[in-house]
Design a protein around this motif. Structure first.
Motif, mmCIF file in Angstrom:
data_model
loop_
_atom_site.group_PDB
_atom_site.id
_atom_site.type_symbol
_atom_site.label_atom_id
_atom_site.label_comp_id
_atom_site.label_asym_id
_atom_site.label_seq_id
_atom_site.Cartn_x
_atom_site.Cartn_y
_atom_site.Cartn_z
ATOM 1 N N VAL A 70 0.843 -1.200 0.000
ATOM 2 C CA VAL A 70 0.000 0.000 0.000
ATOM 3 C C VAL A 70 0.877 1.249 0.000
ATOM 4 O O VAL A 70 0.646 2.187 -0.761
ATOM 5 C CB VAL A 70 -0.971 -0.005 1.201
ATOM 6 N N ARG A 71 1.900 1.269 0.849
ATOM 7 C CA ARG A 71 2.814 2.414 0.887
ATOM 8 C C ARG A 71 3.504 2.602 -0.456
ATOM 9 O O ARG A 71 3.653 3.720 -0.939
ATOM 10 C CB ARG A 71 3.852 2.233 1.996
ATOM 11 N N LEU A 77 1.778 6.618 -6.821
ATOM 12 C CA LEU A 77 0.722 7.535 -7.234
ATOM 13 C C LEU A 77 1.112 8.988 -6.996
ATOM 14 O O LEU A 77 0.859 9.856 -7.833
ATOM 15 C CB LEU A 77 -0.587 7.210 -6.502
ATOM 16 N N ARG A 78 1.734 9.267 -5.850
ATOM 17 C CA ARG A 78 2.184 10.636 -5.570
ATOM 18 C C ARG A 78 3.234 11.079 -6.571
ATOM 19 O O ARG A 78 3.224 12.211 -7.052
ATOM 20 C CB ARG A 78 2.737 10.742 -4.150
ATOM 21 N N ALA A 84 2.969 14.539 -13.450
ATOM 22 C CA ALA A 84 1.907 15.065 -14.316
ATOM 23 C C ALA A 84 1.750 16.567 -14.104
ATOM 24 O O ALA A 84 1.589 17.324 -15.069
ATOM 25 C CB ALA A 84 0.593 14.344 -14.038
ATOM 26 N N ALA A 85 1.820 16.998 -12.853
ATOM 27 C CA ALA A 85 1.711 18.432 -12.561
ATOM 28 C C ALA A 85 2.885 19.190 -13.167
ATOM 29 O O ALA A 85 2.717 20.287 -13.710
ATOM 30 C CB ALA A 85 1.655 18.654 -11.051
ATOM 31 N N GLU A 86 4.067 18.605 -13.087
ATOM 32 C CA GLU A 86 5.250 19.237 -13.662
ATOM 33 C C GLU A 86 5.131 19.343 -15.184
ATOM 34 O O GLU A 86 5.469 20.356 -15.773
ATOM 35 C CB GLU A 86 6.500 18.442 -13.286
ATOM 36 N N ARG A 87 4.631 18.278 -15.818
ATOM 37 C CA ARG A 87 4.428 18.309 -17.273
ATOM 38 C C ARG A 87 3.422 19.389 -17.655
ATOM 39 O O ARG A 87 3.609 20.118 -18.623
ATOM 40 C CB ARG A 87 3.960 16.950 -17.788
ATOM 41 N N ALA A 88 2.340 19.490 -16.885
ATOM 42 C CA ALA A 88 1.322 20.503 -17.161
ATOM 43 C C ALA A 88 1.907 21.898 -17.009
ATOM 44 O O ALA A 88 1.626 22.802 -17.814
ATOM 45 C CB ALA A 88 0.128 20.315 -16.227
ATOM 46 N N GLU A 89 2.738 22.073 -15.979
ATOM 47 C CA GLU A 89 3.395 23.361 -15.755
ATOM 48 C C GLU A 89 4.325 23.699 -16.921
ATOM 49 O O GLU A 89 4.351 24.837 -17.397
ATOM 50 C CB GLU A 89 4.201 23.275 -14.449
ATOM 51 N N ASP A 90 5.083 22.707 -17.379
ATOM 52 C CA ASP A 90 5.981 22.914 -18.515
ATOM 53 C C ASP A 90 5.200 23.281 -19.764
ATOM 54 O O ASP A 90 5.599 24.165 -20.524
ATOM 55 C CB ASP A 90 6.829 21.671 -18.786
#
Length: 159
Positions: A70-71, A77-78, A84-90
């Motif tokens: 689970v960990r 996932l994190r 994904a957030a970094e790609r969107a920012e780029d």
């Protein structure tokens, strides 16, 4: 550990171990994998289990292996979310840069475009630009100030 002992433990505790794993993981195949991994480690390891603690030991192993998985899944996932957030920012930055370039080409004079390009793409100093363009350093400063003011007004009107 001997094969006969492991077979006995398997027959005696497999169902209960699988239920515990399913309760934690909510996934049938993952649960079977966890329980199988535990029996495999018993088969190849040097673990000695006392007869009066074998059920407790096996269920504790299941719980620990499930929590470890689970960990691991949460960390994966994190990490994926951060990437994904970094790609969107780029992509946002690339889009914004493209908008600025388009604005520079369509709204600044040719001389302002050349000076802007030399300063921010070429990394030239004011003196080098002045020498290249055949104008004074003050004129370079004025052209750049005007260009930056126009860009700021267009892309950050509140500032």
């Amino acid at each position: 550990m001997e094969r006969q002992i492991i077979q006995r433990l398997f027959k005696q505790h497999y169902a209960k171990m699988l239920r515990v794993a399913r309760t934690i993981l909510y996934d049938e195949q993952e649960s079977k994998d966890v329980v199988s991994d535990i029996f495999e480690s018993l088969l190849w390891g040097q673990t000695v289990i006392m007869p009066d603690t074998e059920e407790h030991y096996l269920l504790t192993c299941v719980r620990n292996q499930c929590l470890k998985r689970v960990r691991h899944q949460e960390m994966r996932l994190r990490t994926e979310a951060a990437m994904a957030a970094e790609r969107a920012e780029d992509e946002e930055d690339d889009e914004r840069t493209a908008d600025i370039v388009e604005f520079v080409v369509n709204h600044l004079t040719e001389q302002e475009q050349r000076i802007f390009h030399l300063r921010f793409t070429g990394g030239y100093s004011y003196e080098e630009i002045a020498s290249t363009e055949g104008i004074s350093r003050v004129a370079v400063w004025k052209h750049l100030s005007h260009a930056l003011k126009e860009i700021r007004n267009r892309f950050n009107p509140k500032a």
